[in-house]
Design a protein around this motif. Sequence first.
Motif, PDB file in Angstrom:
ATOM      1  N   HIS A 537       0.838  -1.204   0.000  1.00 23.96           N
ATOM      2  CA  HIS A 537       0.000   0.000   0.000  1.00 23.96           C
ATOM      3  C   HIS A 537       0.880   1.264   0.000  1.00 23.96           C
ATOM      4  CE1 HIS A 537      -3.178   2.836   0.926  1.00 23.96           C
ATOM      5  NE2 HIS A 537      -2.467   3.273   1.964  1.00 23.96           N
ATOM      6  N   THR A 538       1.937   1.234   0.827  1.00 24.47           N
ATOM      7  CA  THR A 538       2.860   2.389   0.911  1.00 24.47           C
ATOM      8  C   THR A 538       3.512   2.635  -0.442  1.00 24.47           C
ATOM      9  OG1 THR A 538       3.315   1.832   3.218  1.00 24.47           O
ATOM     10  CG2 THR A 538       4.846   3.342   2.172  1.00 24.47           C
ATOM     11  N   MET A 539       3.904   1.546  -1.114  1.00 25.25           N
ATOM     12  CA  MET A 539       4.578   1.680  -2.413  1.00 25.25           C
ATOM     13  C   MET A 539       3.621   2.160  -3.506  1.00 25.25           C
ATOM     14  SD  MET A 539       7.627   1.331  -1.877  1.00 25.25           S
ATOM     15  CE  MET A 539       8.070   1.638  -3.557  1.00 25.25           C
ATOM     16  N   ARG A 540       2.352   1.729  -3.430  1.00 28.14           N
ATOM     17  CA  ARG A 540       1.371   2.214  -4.427  1.00 28.14           C
ATOM     18  C   ARG A 540       1.162   3.722  -4.271  1.00 28.14           C
ATOM     19  NH1 ARG A 540      -1.355  -2.788  -3.304  1.00 28.14           N
ATOM     20  NH2 ARG A 540      -0.949  -4.211  -5.044  1.00 28.14           N
ATOM     21  N   GLU A 541       1.093   4.158  -3.004  1.00 26.21           N
ATOM     22  CA  GLU A 541       0.931   5.589  -2.716  1.00 26.21           C
ATOM     23  C   GLU A 541       2.148   6.366  -3.239  1.00 26.21           C
ATOM     24  OE1 GLU A 541      -0.929   8.048   1.060  1.00 26.21           O
ATOM     25  OE2 GLU A 541       0.338   6.324   1.475  1.00 26.21           O
ATOM     26  N   TYR A 542       3.327   5.780  -3.064  1.00 34.17           N
ATOM     27  CA  TYR A 542       4.578   6.391  -3.529  1.00 34.17           C
ATOM     28  C   TYR A 542       4.569   6.509  -5.057  1.00 34.17           C
ATOM     29  CZ  TYR A 542       9.658   6.812  -4.390  1.00 34.17           C
ATOM     30  OH  TYR A 542      10.906   7.219  -4.816  1.00 34.17           O
ATOM     31  N   ALA A 543       4.146   5.430  -5.722  1.00 38.67           N
ATOM     32  CA  ALA A 543       4.123   5.413  -7.193  1.00 38.67           C
ATOM     33  C   ALA A 543       3.149   6.469  -7.730  1.00 38.67           C
ATOM     34  CB  ALA A 543       3.720   4.025  -7.692  1.00 38.67           C
ATOM     35  N   GLU A 544       2.037   6.666  -7.033  1.00 37.26           N
ATOM     36  CA  GLU A 544       1.041   7.646  -7.469  1.00 37.26           C
ATOM     37  C   GLU A 544       1.590   9.065  -7.460  1.00 37.26           C
ATOM     38  OE1 GLU A 544      -2.069   7.427  -8.786  1.00 37.26           O
ATOM     39  OE2 GLU A 544      -1.503   5.316  -8.904  1.00 37.26           O
ATOM     40  N   LYS A 555       7.126   9.418 -15.997  1.00 34.35           N
ATOM     41  CA  LYS A 555       6.270   9.080 -14.852  1.00 34.35           C
ATOM     42  C   LYS A 555       5.670   7.690 -15.035  1.00 34.35           C
ATOM     43  CE  LYS A 555       4.674  13.725 -13.581  1.00 34.35           C
ATOM     44  NZ  LYS A 555       3.525  14.604 -13.482  1.00 34.35           N
ATOM     45  N   GLU A 556       5.125   7.453 -16.239  1.00 39.57           N
ATOM     46  CA  GLU A 556       4.462   6.168 -16.505  1.00 39.57           C
ATOM     47  C   GLU A 556       5.452   5.011 -16.397  1.00 39.57           C
ATOM     48  OE1 GLU A 556       1.356   5.105 -16.737  1.00 39.57           O
ATOM     49  OE2 GLU A 556       0.932   7.152 -16.133  1.00 39.57           O
ATOM     50  N   ILE A 562       7.996   0.436 -10.572  1.00 35.76           N
ATOM     51  CA  ILE A 562       7.765   0.278  -9.122  1.00 35.76           C
ATOM     52  C   ILE A 562       6.661  -0.747  -8.871  1.00 35.76           C
ATOM     53  CG2 ILE A 562       6.889   1.471  -7.052  1.00 35.76           C
ATOM     54  CD1 ILE A 562       8.442   3.960  -8.055  1.00 35.76           C
ATOM     55  N   MET A 563       5.581  -0.690  -9.654  1.00 37.92           N
ATOM     56  CA  MET A 563       4.468  -1.627  -9.440  1.00 37.92           C
ATOM     57  C   MET A 563       4.890  -3.069  -9.754  1.00 37.92           C
ATOM     58  SD  MET A 563       2.474   0.339  -8.053  1.00 37.92           S
ATOM     59  CE  MET A 563       1.370  -0.962  -7.581  1.00 37.92           C
ATOM     60  N   ASP A 564       5.798  -3.256 -10.733  1.00 38.20           N
ATOM     61  CA  ASP A 564       6.320  -4.612 -11.027  1.00 38.20           C
ATOM     62  C   ASP A 564       7.106  -5.129  -9.819  1.00 38.20           C
ATOM     63  OD1 ASP A 564       5.201  -4.566 -13.492  1.00 38.20           O
ATOM     64  OD2 ASP A 564       7.058  -4.098 -14.597  1.00 38.20           O
ATOM     65  N   LEU A 565       7.911  -4.242  -9.202  1.00 40.65           N
ATOM     66  CA  LEU A 565       8.673  -4.637  -8.009  1.00 40.65           C
ATOM     67  C   LEU A 565       7.716  -5.045  -6.882  1.00 40.65           C
ATOM     68  CD1 LEU A 565      11.367  -1.773  -7.862  1.00 40.65           C
ATOM     69  CD2 LEU A 565      11.822  -4.171  -8.381  1.00 40.65           C
ATOM     70  N   VAL A 566       6.644  -4.262  -6.734  1.00 47.46           N
ATOM     71  CA  VAL A 566       5.666  -4.509  -5.649  1.00 47.46           C
ATOM     72  C   VAL A 566       4.962  -5.842  -5.872  1.00 47.46           C
ATOM     73  CG1 VAL A 566       3.508  -3.684  -4.600  1.00 47.46           C
ATOM     74  CG2 VAL A 566       5.327  -2.056  -5.136  1.00 47.46           C
ATOM     75  N   ASP A 567       4.573  -6.102  -7.128  1.00 45.86           N
ATOM     76  CA  ASP A 567       3.855  -7.354  -7.436  1.00 45.86           C
ATOM     77  C   ASP A 567       4.711  -8.582  -7.149  1.00 45.86           C
ATOM     78  OD1 ASP A 567       1.696  -5.863  -8.166  1.00 45.86           O
ATOM     79  OD2 ASP A 567       2.143  -5.893 -10.324  1.00 45.86           O
ATOM     80  N   ASN A 568       6.029  -8.435  -7.320  1.00 42.23           N
ATOM     81  CA  ASN A 568       6.922  -9.580  -7.081  1.00 42.23           C
ATOM     82  C   ASN A 568       7.381  -9.679  -5.627  1.00 42.23           C
ATOM     83  OD1 ASN A 568       6.854 -10.222  -9.802  1.00 42.23           O
ATOM     84  ND2 ASN A 568       8.578  -8.877 -10.289  1.00 42.23           N
ATOM     85  N   PHE A 569       6.980  -8.726  -4.796  1.00 36.27           N
ATOM     86  CA  PHE A 569       7.467  -8.690  -3.406  1.00 36.27           C
ATOM     87  C   PHE A 569       6.856  -9.831  -2.599  1.00 36.27           C
ATOM     88  CE2 PHE A 569       7.054  -6.819   0.970  1.00 36.27           C
ATOM     89  CZ  PHE A 569       8.391  -6.953   1.299  1.00 36.27           C
TER      90      PHE A 569
END
Length: 569
Positions: A537-544, A555-556, A562-569
Amino acid sequence: MDVGELLNYQPDRGAKRGAAGGDEDSRGGKQPKGLSAKELARYREAAAGAGFDGKGDAEDQALDKKRILEKLMDQDEEEPEAEPVDESSVKKMILTFEKRSYKNQELRIKFPDNPEKFMETELDLNDIIQEMHVIATMPDLYHLLVELNAVHSLLSLLSHENTDVAIAVVDLLQELTDIDTLQESDEGAEVLVDALLEGQVVALLVQNMERLDEQVKEEADGIYNTLAITENMSEFRPGLCTEAAQQGLMQWLLKRIKAKMPFDANKLYCSEILAILLQNNDNTRELLGEMDGIDVLLQQLSVFKRHNPSTAEEQEMMENLFDALCSCLMLAANRDRFLRGEGLQLMNLMLREKKMSRTSAMKVLDHGMIGQEGGDNCHKFVDILGLRTIFPLFMKTPKKMKKVTASEKEHEEHVCSIIASMLRNLKSQQRSRLLNKFTENDCEKVDRLMEMHFKYLEAVQQADKRIEGEKHEMVRRGEILDDIIEDEFYLRRLDAGLFVLQLICYIMVEISNSGISQQRVHQILNLRGGSVKVVRHTMREYAESIGDGKSEEFKEAERKRIMDLVDNF
C-alpha cells in the motif's frame, strides 16, 4: 542623544568646520560620530551665544556649560514642530534635490580640477539626500519620486565621482525599498520597483560596488546596504532574480565570495544573496554553472572539510553555500560539472571527517544522486569507495553534534534517499557491490532497515489517527474536504515520516526482488506483526505521487517499474 553627551562633545575630535582652519571637515558630508547635523548646529549656536570657546579655567567652563544647558532647554521649548510630511513638502524636497544635483553637476563640469569650487554644493547635495529619508515613512507618496523623475536622478548619482554621494544614495534606496515599508503600500511599492528596474538599478549598483574599497568602513557599509537593496527587491518581486543575476550581480557575488579576504558580514551576506538567487530558478542555476560557480562553491566549502566554522556567522555562511550547491544540483547540467569538479570526493571526505559539514555534505550527495540524471554520480560514488562511508551512517545515526541543527529524521531521510537512488541507478558490477552490503555480517543492514521501517510506520500511523480525527470533526461541522485540504493533510503525513517510510519500503522491495534477504524481510515482518499489504500500500501511494515536474512518459515508466517490483514482493 542627551544634553550631557552633547556638552561633553569635544570639537577637536571630529569635524572642525567653524573652528580655525575653516572647511577641512566632512568632505562628502560625514558628521562626527554620534552627532546629527541638527544637534551640531544647535551646539555651535548655543556655544556662540554663551561665549564658550573651550578655554578658561574649570569654574568658567562650568558656568558656561550651565548657560548652554539653559539656552538649549529654551530652544527645545521654542522649537516649532517639524513640518508634516505631505505631498507638497515631498514635492518641495524633490525640487530642492534636483536643483542641488544640477548645481553640483554644473560646477563639477566647469571646475573639474578645483574641488573648492564645487565642494560646498556636494555637501548641500548630501544634506538633501539625508533629508529625503523621511519619504521612506510615506510609501503612498513614492509615486512622486517617479513622476518628478527623482528615481532617474538618484540612479544617475550612483556613478557620481564622489563615492560618498553614491553611498548616500545607496543608503536612501535601501531605506525606501525596506520590505516592511514596501508592504505598507502595494501601489507605491510597485511604482517604485518598476521605475528602479526600468533604470537598470542592479547593473548600476554592481558598477558602484566594483569601485568601492572595503578597507574603508563607510564603503564596506555601502556594499552591505547595496546587497540589502537586492534582497528587499527580490523578496518583494521574486521574478527579478534572473534579471539581477544577468546584470552582473551573480558574477560579482562569485568574485567576492572567492576573494582572499578575512571573513566578515559582507561575505556572509553575499552567500545569503547567492542562495536566494538560485532558489527555484533554473535560469540562475544555469548561469552559475556557466560561470564555473560550482568550482567556486566547492573551493570555498573545502575549507570546512577538516575544520569547523569558528563562529556562528561563519557556520551560517557555510550552510548558505551548501544550500546554493544543493539548489544548483537540481539542474541536470550542473550534476556533470559537480562530477568533473570532484564534488563527490569532497563530500565523501566530509562524511568521514565527522565535522559540522557532515550533515550538509550528505544533503548535497542526496541532491546529486537522485533521479535518472544522478546515474553517473551514483556509479562514481561506488568507485571512490563511498559505500564504506555511507553504510556506517545508515547503521547508526550519529549523536547530535554541538551547534548542528539537523534532526535524526533528516539524517535518516538523506541516507535512505542516497541508498534508494543507488539501487535505482546502478548497473552491473557496482550494483552487485551495493547489494552485497545487505548480506554482510548476517544481514545486519536488513535488520537495521526493518527496525527503521517499524519506527516510521508507527509515526505515520499516529499522524494518520490525528488527521482522521480532524477530518471527522470537519465533516461534523459541515465543512467540505476539498483537494487543497487533502493536499495539506498529505504534506503533514510526509512530514511526519511518510516520505522516509516510502524510501525504506522501496529499498525493501528492491533488495527482495534481487533475490537478497527476501526471506529475512518476510521473517522479520511476521515476527513483529508487520504486513506485506502495508508495504504494498505504501509503495502504491509512492508510485502515485512520483515524478513531479517530469515528463508523462517518464512518470508512466517509473510507476510501471515500481508496481512490477511490488507485485513480485
